[in-house]
Design a protein around this motif. Structure first.
Motif, PDB file in Angstrom:
ATOM      1  N   ASP B 123     -43.635   1.008  20.994  1.00 40.30           N
ATOM      2  CA  ASP B 123     -43.665   1.462  22.385  1.00 40.30           C
ATOM      3  C   ASP B 123     -44.529   2.702  22.556  1.00 40.30           C
ATOM      4  O   ASP B 123     -45.223   2.848  23.561  1.00 40.30           O
ATOM      5  N   THR B 124     -44.461   3.598  21.592  1.00 40.82           N
ATOM      6  CA  THR B 124     -45.287   4.808  21.665  1.00 40.82           C
ATOM      7  C   THR B 124     -46.758   4.417  21.646  1.00 40.82           C
ATOM      8  O   THR B 124     -47.579   4.941  22.413  1.00 40.82           O
ATOM      9  N   ARG B 126     -47.975   1.540  22.536  1.00 36.52           N
ATOM     10  CA  ARG B 126     -48.238   0.820  23.766  1.00 36.52           C
ATOM     11  C   ARG B 126     -48.563   1.800  24.898  1.00 36.52           C
ATOM     12  O   ARG B 126     -49.527   1.624  25.643  1.00 36.52           O
ATOM     13  N   ALA B 127     -47.768   2.853  24.986  1.00 34.22           N
ATOM     14  CA  ALA B 127     -47.986   3.855  26.032  1.00 34.22           C
ATOM     15  C   ALA B 127     -49.348   4.529  25.849  1.00 34.22           C
ATOM     16  O   ALA B 127     -50.069   4.786  26.817  1.00 34.22           O
ATOM     17  N   GLU B 128     -49.703   4.785  24.588  1.00 38.91           N
ATOM     18  CA  GLU B 128     -50.989   5.424  24.304  1.00 38.91           C
ATOM     19  C   GLU B 128     -52.155   4.491  24.673  1.00 38.91           C
ATOM     20  O   GLU B 128     -53.158   4.930  25.247  1.00 38.91           O
ATOM     21  N   LEU B 130     -52.085   2.125  26.950  1.00 42.11           N
ATOM     22  CA  LEU B 130     -52.171   1.999  28.400  1.00 42.11           C
ATOM     23  C   LEU B 130     -52.770   3.260  29.026  1.00 42.11           C
ATOM     24  O   LEU B 130     -53.482   3.198  30.027  1.00 42.11           O
ATOM     25  N   ARG B 131     -52.490   4.391  28.390  1.00 41.85           N
ATOM     26  CA  ARG B 131     -53.060   5.641  28.885  1.00 41.85           C
ATOM     27  C   ARG B 131     -54.593   5.563  28.825  1.00 41.85           C
ATOM     28  O   ARG B 131     -55.280   5.893  29.795  1.00 41.85           O
ATOM     29  N   LEU B 162     -52.573  -4.831  22.865  1.00 44.08           N
ATOM     30  CA  LEU B 162     -51.294  -4.717  23.558  1.00 44.08           C
ATOM     31  C   LEU B 162     -50.487  -6.009  23.475  1.00 44.08           C
ATOM     32  O   LEU B 162     -49.271  -5.983  23.372  1.00 44.08           O
TER      33      LEU B 162
END
Ligand SMILES: Nc1ncnc2c1ncn2[C@@H]1O[C@H](COP(=O)(O)OP(=O)(O)OP(=O)(O)O)[C@@H](O)[C@H]1O
Ligand SMILES: [Mg+2]
Lengths: 228, 182
Positions: B123-124, B126-128, B130-131, B162
């Motif tokens: 998840d970390t 994934r967030a990176e 998407l950022r 992703l």
């Protein structure tokens, strides 16, 4: 817990359909003008969350607050009045009335709110211009392309200047190029009117048009912002 | 900005393998090859140069030496500083770029082996990802056609990563069964 300044919040939402737990303690919050993507696997509860937030489905437990009012305390009449005046909706398919022309479709929400036909269609047309579909004004939805139809649907959702736009897979039936164009126009239009957008999508390239994302898995939501 | 680098942190991986208990150099190599070295087994030389660097930095210590000749006789144990280092590496998302899979795969397997939260690592990351996709999307909207094409290329690659992240999070339970002993 309501994050300061948020327009719409949900806390601990639960929704059960027979043997299926669609939502299992989901939380959500959105600020005015913010675009939040809701992602997650198929069947994880994204649409159910959107329907609860929009007052279309009543959760079995949990709380939803819109602009200081508790949706969970409102009766059906009050809820549908709220939806008509404050919310706009875009779905993946089949939302336009096939018998009406595209401009009549876009004008419809204004007509339902009591506007005169001519005024309603004039406003509708400015929205169609903004979404670059004024050329299909006199066509019926069946005669427009999928991408055009979707932009007509976005125009219709925004014509009443809603404070929150709910979009469930708005580009799901479109190819990349058309999908991205819809997203560009949708987000530009939302930003210019400071509408908040709840955007359900499984496409990350679509989610990249948002300010923030939450992921729903097994009916639980996770705010991805806290991870970065 | 999007470059093709196959980076795999051998040091962190060997450290992670030591978390479950002290091992000799040859045993470390065997465990590494079995779990991560599918197409590229480690050379003994890599193991010993890596271990002496870790030793110098205080991330491992020599726990015992068997009688006989040669560096493979040393038994290594991870130190507190070593555990902290693995933890930091696992918790820090990789810079999003194509062909990350081998590093991410290694992190996920190591997290499972050391009973850390592998879903959190995914998840970390994934967030990176998407950022970065947001930044590229924004650049694309403001730019000319050339910018759009270049950003789109990067965006499609990040999207593929992703998908892999999402699929892997859905398969963590299965993966845990395969990599954990017993
Ligand atoms: N009206 C309903 N009656 C019965 N079950 C329902 C109903 N609506 C949703 N469900 C169930 O609740 C779960 C969550 O459904 P939901 O539509 O919210 O998922 P989703 O995340 O939007 O999936 P998708 O990405 O496929 O659209 C699913 O198991 C679904 O079958
Ligand atoms: Mg859905």
């Amino acid at each position: 817990m309501t994050p300061a300044g948020s327009l719409l919040t949900a806390d601990g939402l639960r929704k059960v359909y027979g043997p299926t737990t669609a939502l299992d303690g989901a939380d959500f919050s959105i600020h005015p003008g913010e675009i939040v993507a809701v992602m997650g696997p198929s069947g994880s509860g994204k649409s159910t969350l959107l329907h609860c937030l929009a007052g279309i489905v009543r959760p079995d437990a949990g709380e939803i607050t819109y602009n200081g009012q508790r949706l969970t305390d409102m009766n059906d009449t009050a809820l549908s009045a709220l939806r008509r005046s404050e919310f706009g909706f875009v779905f993946q398919f089949g939302q336009l009335v096939p018998e009406l022309t595209c401009v009549e479709n876009v004008a419809l929400p204004l007509r339902l709110n009591g506007a005169k036909r001519k005024d309603a269609e004039r406003t509708a047309l400015t929205w169609m211009e903004r979404l670059e579909v004024d050329d299909v004004r006199d066509k019926r939805p069946g005669q427009a392309s999928g991408g055009q139809g979707q932009r007509v649907a976005v125009a219709r959702a925004l014509v009443t200047s809603p404070r929150v736009l709910f979009a469930d897979e708005p580009t799901g039936a479109l190819d990349s190029l058309n999908g991205e164009r819809v997203m560009e126009l949708l987000t530009d239009a939302a930003r210019s009117t400071n509408a908040a957008v709840v955007l359900v999508t499984h496409e990350t390239r679509v989610a990249a048009y948002s300010d923030r994302e939450i992921v729903v898995r097994d009916g639980k939501s996770r705010d991805m912002e806290r991870l970065v | 900005m999007v470059c093709i680098v196959l980076r795999m942190s051998i040091g962190h991986t060997l450290l992670g393998l030591l978390e479950s208990g002290p091992r000799h150099g040859y045993d470390l190599k065997r465990a590494f090859d079995e779990k991560f070295g599918h197409d590229k087994p480690l050379h003994y030389g890599q193991v010993y140069s890596t271990m002496s660097r870790l030793l110098k930095n205080g991330l491992v210590e020599v726990d015992g030496i068997e009688a006989g000749e040669g560096p493979e006789r040393k038994r290594y144990a991870i130190t507190e500083a070593g555990i902290t280092d693995v933890q930091r590496w696992l918790a820090t998302p990789e810079k999003p770029e194509p062909y990350l899979q081998s590093t991410l795969y290694t992190k996920v397997v190591l997290a499972l082996l050391t009973h850390r939260d592998a879903a959190d690592i995914l998840d970390t990351q994934r967030a990176e990802h998407l950022r970065l996709m947001r930044i590229l999307t924004d650049r694309k909207r403001r730019g000319d056609l050339a910018d759009q094409l270049i950003c789109d290329h990067a965006l499609f690659h990040l999207e593929a990563d992703l998908r892999w992240l999402e699929l892997t999070s859905a398969r963590l339970g299965k993966l845990a069964k395969e990599v954990l002993p017993g």
